[in-house]
Design a protein around this motif. Structure first.
Motif, PDB file in Angstrom:
ATOM      1  N   ARG A  76       0.851  -1.187   0.000  1.00 56.15           N
ATOM      2  CA  ARG A  76       0.000   0.000   0.000  1.00 56.15           C
ATOM      3  C   ARG A  76       0.884   1.233   0.000  1.00 56.15           C
ATOM      4  N   LEU A  77       0.321   2.354  -0.423  1.00 59.61           N
ATOM      5  CA  LEU A  77       1.040   3.622  -0.385  1.00 59.61           C
ATOM      6  C   LEU A  77       0.802   4.296   0.962  1.00 59.61           C
ATOM      7  N   ARG A  78       1.821   5.021   1.432  1.00 61.30           N
ATOM      8  CA  ARG A  78       1.682   5.823   2.643  1.00 61.30           C
ATOM      9  C   ARG A  78       2.095   7.261   2.336  1.00 61.30           C
ATOM     10  N   CYS A  79       1.256   8.171   2.763  1.00 66.17           N
ATOM     11  CA  CYS A  79       1.501   9.594   2.605  1.00 66.17           C
ATOM     12  C   CYS A  79       1.973  10.149   3.944  1.00 66.17           C
ATOM     13  N   GLY A  80       3.019  10.939   3.912  1.00 64.12           N
ATOM     14  CA  GLY A  80       3.523  11.471   5.164  1.00 64.12           C
ATOM     15  C   GLY A  80       4.643  12.469   4.944  1.00 64.12           C
ATOM     16  N   ALA A  88      -7.128   7.906   2.387  1.00 70.10           N
ATOM     17  CA  ALA A  88      -7.607   7.503   1.065  1.00 70.10           C
ATOM     18  C   ALA A  88      -6.720   6.406   0.492  1.00 70.10           C
ATOM     19  N   ALA A  89      -5.409   6.555   0.625  1.00 67.87           N
ATOM     20  CA  ALA A  89      -4.478   5.554   0.101  1.00 67.87           C
ATOM     21  C   ALA A  89      -4.651   4.217   0.806  1.00 67.87           C
ATOM     22  N   LEU A  90      -4.916   4.252   2.102  1.00 67.65           N
ATOM     23  CA  LEU A  90      -5.162   3.017   2.843  1.00 67.65           C
ATOM     24  C   LEU A  90      -6.447   2.340   2.376  1.00 67.65           C
ATOM     25  N   ASN A  91      -7.297   3.093   1.711  1.00 70.29           N
ATOM     26  CA  ASN A  91      -8.503   2.547   1.096  1.00 70.29           C
ATOM     27  C   ASN A  91      -8.334   2.372  -0.420  1.00 70.29           C
ATOM     28  N   LYS A  92      -7.083   2.344  -0.845  1.00 74.42           N
ATOM     29  CA  LYS A  92      -6.689   2.079  -2.234  1.00 74.42           C
ATOM     30  C   LYS A  92      -7.171   3.146  -3.213  1.00 74.42           C
ATOM     31  N   LYS A  96     -14.712   1.377   7.282  1.00 72.64           N
ATOM     32  CA  LYS A  96     -16.103   1.791   7.492  1.00 72.64           C
ATOM     33  C   LYS A  96     -16.196   3.308   7.641  1.00 72.64           C
ATOM     34  N   PHE A  97     -15.271   3.893   8.388  1.00 74.03           N
ATOM     35  CA  PHE A  97     -15.294   5.340   8.619  1.00 74.03           C
ATOM     36  C   PHE A  97     -15.089   6.093   7.309  1.00 74.03           C
ATOM     37  N   TYR A  98     -14.196   5.597   6.482  1.00 68.49           N
ATOM     38  CA  TYR A  98     -13.949   6.206   5.179  1.00 68.49           C
ATOM     39  C   TYR A  98     -15.190   6.097   4.302  1.00 68.49           C
ATOM     40  N   ALA A  99     -15.803   4.951   4.289  1.00 64.02           N
ATOM     41  CA  ALA A  99     -16.969   4.718   3.427  1.00 64.02           C
ATOM     42  C   ALA A  99     -18.164   5.562   3.845  1.00 64.02           C
ATOM     43  N   GLU A 100     -18.293   5.833   5.138  1.00 65.06           N
ATOM     44  CA  GLU A 100     -19.480   6.515   5.651  1.00 65.06           C
ATOM     45  C   GLU A 100     -19.348   8.035   5.684  1.00 65.06           C
ATOM     46  N   ASN A 101     -18.163   8.581   5.446  1.00 62.65           N
ATOM     47  CA  ASN A 101     -17.955  10.025   5.516  1.00 62.65           C
ATOM     48  C   ASN A 101     -17.731  10.599   4.123  1.00 62.65           C
ATOM     49  N   ASN A 143     -17.312  13.586   3.206  1.00 56.46           N
ATOM     50  CA  ASN A 143     -16.305  14.649   3.136  1.00 56.46           C
ATOM     51  C   ASN A 143     -14.877  14.105   3.238  1.00 56.46           C
ATOM     52  N   LEU A 144     -14.769  12.788   3.414  1.00 53.28           N
ATOM     53  CA  LEU A 144     -13.479  12.126   3.508  1.00 53.28           C
ATOM     54  C   LEU A 144     -13.193  11.275   2.264  1.00 53.28           C
ATOM     55  N   ARG A 145     -14.236  10.621   1.766  1.00 49.88           N
ATOM     56  CA  ARG A 145     -14.073   9.779   0.579  1.00 49.88           C
ATOM     57  C   ARG A 145     -13.655  10.609  -0.632  1.00 49.88           C
TER      58      ARG A 145
END
Length: 296
Positions: A120-124, A221-225, A271-276, A278-280
C-alpha cells in the motif's frame, strides 16, 4: 489469523489507480524480489524538480504535465509511447516518465500487487531531504512474509539521490523515524512534540498544521486504495493556511488514531472512510497546481 489474511488479501489486489489494464502482461513477467523491482522503477522515472541539477536533464515543456497522471495504466501508456522496450530495461533519463514521489511509489506498488504481494502507499513526511524539516513525501509499504512485518520502501532514492543526500539507511527498509506517516506527524504536532511549521514543502513555502491534515486525508484515502496526487484537494481538507476549529481537530484526531496501526483498526478505518462523504474521494477533485477541477 483470519482477519490478518483478509487484510493482506485486500492489499494484494490492484485498485483503481494501480490497475494496469492493457499493460498487465508487462507486470506479470517482472522479477519477484523487491530489490529488483525497486531498481526497475528507478530506471523508469525521473523526479522533475531535481532533473536539471541531479541528472543534467531539462524537461521539455510539453512533458511537464506527466506528473499529474493519476492511474498506472496511463502512466505506463505515456512511458511506453516514449520508449516501448520492456519495463526491465532502464531508460536513459530523457526517456523516463516525469515523476514525483507518489509516481515512483505507485509504480512499485502496482508491481508488487501484480505479483500477489500485499502493499500500500503511505503519505507522510520524510526527514532526509532537508535536515530539521519534515518534507511532504510518499513511500510504499509492503508486507514481508519472512519477517512478518510491514516495511517502508523509498523507490525514488536511486544512487544519484543517495549520493546527493548522503543517506545512511537502507531504502528497502526505511526507519520509521525517518519517514512519519501523516497520522503520526499529526499526533506529534498536536501534542507539541513537533513544530507544525516544520512540516510541508520547503521549496514551495507551504507548511503548517493545515498541510499535515491534508496529508492525513490523503493517507486515509491511500489506505482505502485511492492513491491520489499529492496536490489533489477534496472534502474536509483544509485550505491554505486555514485555522482548524475544534470540531475538525477532533475529526483529524480520529483519522490519526485509525491510521496509526491500520492493521489493528482496518475494519473501522474502512467503514469510517466509506461513511464520511467529506473524507471519501469524490468523482472530481481540485488539482491545486493546475488550479482546476478534474474528473477521477
Amino acid at each position: 489469523m483470519i482477519l490478518q489474511q483478509r487484510i493482506l488479501d485486500f492489499y494484494s489486489r490492484q485498485g483503481v489507480m494501480t490497475f494496469a489494464g492493457e499493460f498487465a502482461f508487462m507486470l506479470n513477467t517482472l522479477p519477484n524480489d523487491v530489490e529488483s523491482l525497486v531498481r526497475i522503477v528507478q530506471g523508469l522515472g525521473v523526479y522533475d524538480v531535481v532533473a536539471p541539477e541531479f541528472y543534467n536533464f531539462t524537461i521539455p515543456k510539453e512533458r511537464q504535465n506527466e506528473i499529474h497522471i493519476r492511474s498506472l495504466e496511463k502512466m505506463l501508456g505515456c512511458l511506453l509511447a516514449v520508449d516501448a522496450r520492456p519495463l526491465t530495461v532502464a531508460r536513459p533519463v530523457e526517456k523516463r516518465l516525469i515523476c514525483r514521489c507518489r509516481n515512483f511509489a505507485l509504480l512499485l506498488l502496482s508491481m508488487l500487487q501484480a505479483l500477489g504481494l500485499s502493499a500500500r502507499l503511505r503519505c507522510g513526511f520524510a526527514t532526509y531531504f532537508n535536515p530539521g524539516y519534515f518534507e511532504d513525501h510518499w513511500v510504499c509499504e509492503y508486507w514481508n512474509t519472512t519477517q512478518k512485518r510491514w516495511i517502508l520502501i523509498d523507490a525514488q532514492l536511486d544512487e544519484v539521490w543517495r549520493e546527493k543526500l548522503k543517506l545512511n539507511f537502507d531504502i528497502l527498509d526505511v526507519p520509521r523515524n525517518c519517514f512519519l506517516v501523516a497520522g503520526d506527524a499529526w499526533n506529534k504536532c498536536r501534542t507539541g512534540e513537533a513544530d507544525a511549521s516544520k512540516f510541508g514543502i520547503s521549496f514551495a513555502n507551504l507548511h503548517g498544521l493545515w498541510f499535515v491534515a491534508g496529508n492525513l486525508v490523503r493517507d486515509i484515502a491511500a489506505l482505502n486504495k485511492m492513491e491520489m496526487l499529492p496536490w489533489d484537494i477534496w472534502g474536509i481538507q483544509p485550505q491554505l493556511d486555514e485555522q482548524i476549529d475544534n470540531e475538525h481537530l477532533e475529526f483529524f484526531d480520529k483519522l490519526a488514531a485509525l491510521s496509526h496501526d491500520p492493521n489493528e483498526s482496518f475494519h473501522e478505518l474502512y467503514k469510517f472512510y466509506a461513511e464520511n462523504s467529506n473524507l471519501r474521494v469524490p468523482k472530481t477533485v481540485f488539482n491545486s497546481i493546475l488550479n482546476r477541477t478534474e474528473t477521477i
